[in-house]
Design an enzyme around this catalytic site. Structure first.
Site, PDB file in Angstrom:
ATOM      1  N   HIS A 119       0.845  -1.184   0.000  1.00  0.00           N
ATOM      2  CA  HIS A 119       0.000   0.000   0.000  1.00  0.00           C
ATOM      3  C   HIS A 119       0.890   1.248   0.000  1.00  0.00           C
ATOM      4  O   HIS A 119       1.882   1.298   0.746  1.00  0.00           O
ATOM      5  CB  HIS A 119      -0.909  -0.017   1.234  1.00  0.00           C
ATOM      6  CG  HIS A 119      -1.882   1.120   1.240  1.00  0.00           C
ATOM      7  ND1 HIS A 119      -3.002   1.141   0.433  1.00  0.00           N
ATOM      8  CD2 HIS A 119      -1.875   2.285   1.924  1.00  0.00           C
ATOM      9  CE1 HIS A 119      -3.644   2.275   0.621  1.00  0.00           C
ATOM     10  NE2 HIS A 119      -2.991   2.999   1.524  1.00  0.00           N
ATOM     11  N   GLU A 184       8.499   0.900  -3.162  1.00  0.00           N
ATOM     12  CA  GLU A 184       7.603  -0.263  -3.178  1.00  0.00           C
ATOM     13  C   GLU A 184       8.307  -1.448  -3.830  1.00  0.00           C
ATOM     14  O   GLU A 184       8.272  -2.575  -3.336  1.00  0.00           O
ATOM     15  CB  GLU A 184       6.322   0.060  -3.962  1.00  0.00           C
ATOM     16  CG  GLU A 184       5.429   1.093  -3.305  1.00  0.00           C
ATOM     17  CD  GLU A 184       4.119   1.275  -4.052  1.00  0.00           C
ATOM     18  OE1 GLU A 184       3.566   0.303  -4.565  1.00  0.00           O
ATOM     19  OE2 GLU A 184       3.638   2.423  -4.128  1.00  0.00           O
TER      20      GLU A 184
HETATM   21  C1  GAR Z   1       0.966   0.799  -6.300  1.00  0.00           C
HETATM   22  O1  GAR Z   1       1.357   2.099  -5.938  1.00  0.00           O
HETATM   23  C2  GAR Z   1       0.346   0.087  -5.107  1.00  0.00           C
HETATM   24  O2  GAR Z   1       0.955   0.393  -3.894  1.00  0.00           O
HETATM   25  C3  GAR Z   1      -1.050   0.623  -5.165  1.00  0.00           C
HETATM   26  O3  GAR Z   1      -1.383   0.660  -6.521  1.00  0.00           O
HETATM   27  C4  GAR Z   1      -0.193   0.849  -7.280  1.00  0.00           C
HETATM   28  C5  GAR Z   1      -0.124  -0.272  -8.276  1.00  0.00           C
HETATM   29  O4  GAR Z   1       0.955  -0.071  -9.146  1.00  0.00           O
HETATM   30  N1  GAR Z   1      -1.948  -0.196  -4.414  1.00  0.00           N
HETATM   31  C6  GAR Z   1      -2.961   0.289  -3.734  1.00  0.00           C
HETATM   32  O5  GAR Z   1      -3.236   1.467  -3.686  1.00  0.00           O
HETATM   33  C7  GAR Z   1      -3.755  -0.759  -2.986  1.00  0.00           C
HETATM   34  N2  GAR Z   1      -4.644  -0.141  -2.059  1.00  0.00           N
HETATM   35  P1  GAR Z   1       1.527  -1.258  -9.986  1.00  0.00           P
HETATM   36  O6  GAR Z   1       0.321  -1.884 -10.715  1.00  0.00           O
HETATM   37  O7  GAR Z   1       2.470  -0.610 -10.949  1.00  0.00           O
HETATM   38  O8  GAR Z   1       2.172  -2.221  -9.059  1.00  0.00           O
END
Ligand code: GAR
Length: 208
Positions: A119, A184
């Site tokens: 998150h 992340e």
């Molecule tokens: C990421 O920033 C993740 O942390 C967020 O969505 C994005 C997905 O990016 N997740 C949330 O907000 C979950 N509540 P990605 O598809 O490039 O991994």
């Protein structure tokens, strides 16, 4: 399917870009994450860009598009797929990587302690949607990202790993998101590895 008892079978669930999924798959490929076999990438959207990335890594993909189904009525499709693939509960890890549907209680209970999520905030601050935007609007000076175990709440489960990043006065949701996203990609694979190796001890109250 391999019967190696030390092997964890991984299902990744995505809804979009898939950059965290890519970071996990790269970490498995390079051996940073050990003894994990990516079995399947599941998306609730056919247009998720991450599906193409998964294919490049040679990981099979499945899309369940009937998003009008609610709760377990939707999630049972995923549970049945995992059963059909022979992915036994005891050696299965499910990583949510930008998966934007809330999982039903039944699904979470079926795979208790085996679902991880990333998150883009320092939980418990700013759970739910648009975490980076929430952080900018609130005016916090520090935000970050959190890897946690999924429980029945929204972004409330046991925290496994966090990274704090500075929020600058001129940040927008986009610039902050980009700064957080880099971290992340670093902490999700690390957290998976530590979790699977039992390096993170789970108490009822918190992790250590
Ligand atoms: C990421 O920033 C993740 O942390 C967020 O969505 C994005 C997905 O990016 N997740 C949330 O907000 C979950 N509540 P990605 O598809 O490039 O991994």
């Amino acid at each position: 399917m391999s019967e190696d008892l030390n092997l964890t079978h991984l299902a990744i669930m995505i809804s979009g870009r898939g950059s965290n999924m890519r970071a996990i798959l790269e970490a498995i490929q390079s051996g940073i994450v050990e003894n994990v076999l990516p079995e399947i990438v599941i998306s609730n959207r056919a247009d998720a860009a991450g599906l193409e990335i998964a294919k490049k890594f040679g990981v099979p993909t499945v899309v369940f598009q009937n998003n009008e189904l609610r709760g377990w009525a939707y999630d049972v499709q995923i549970a049945n797929l995992l059963d059909d693939l022979g992915l036994k509960r005891s050696s299965l890890l499910i990583c949510l990587a930008g998966y934007m549907r809330i999982l039903s209680k039944q699904f979470i209970q079926k795979y208790r302690m085996q679902i991880l999520n990333i998150h883009p905030s320092l939980l418990p601050s700013f759970p739910g949607l648009d975490a980076q935007n929430q952080a900018i609007k609130y005016g916090v000076k520090v935000s970050g990202c959190t890897v946690h175990i999924v429980d029945e709440g929204v972004d409330t489960g046991w925290i496994l790993m966090q990274k704090a990043v500075q929020v600058y006065d001129n940040d927008t949701a986009e610039t902050l998101s980009a700064r957080i996203l880099k971290w992340e990609h670093m902490i999700y694979p690390k957290a998976i590895n530590s979790y699977l190796k039992g390096k993170i001890k789970i108490n009822r109250e918190k992790t250590a």
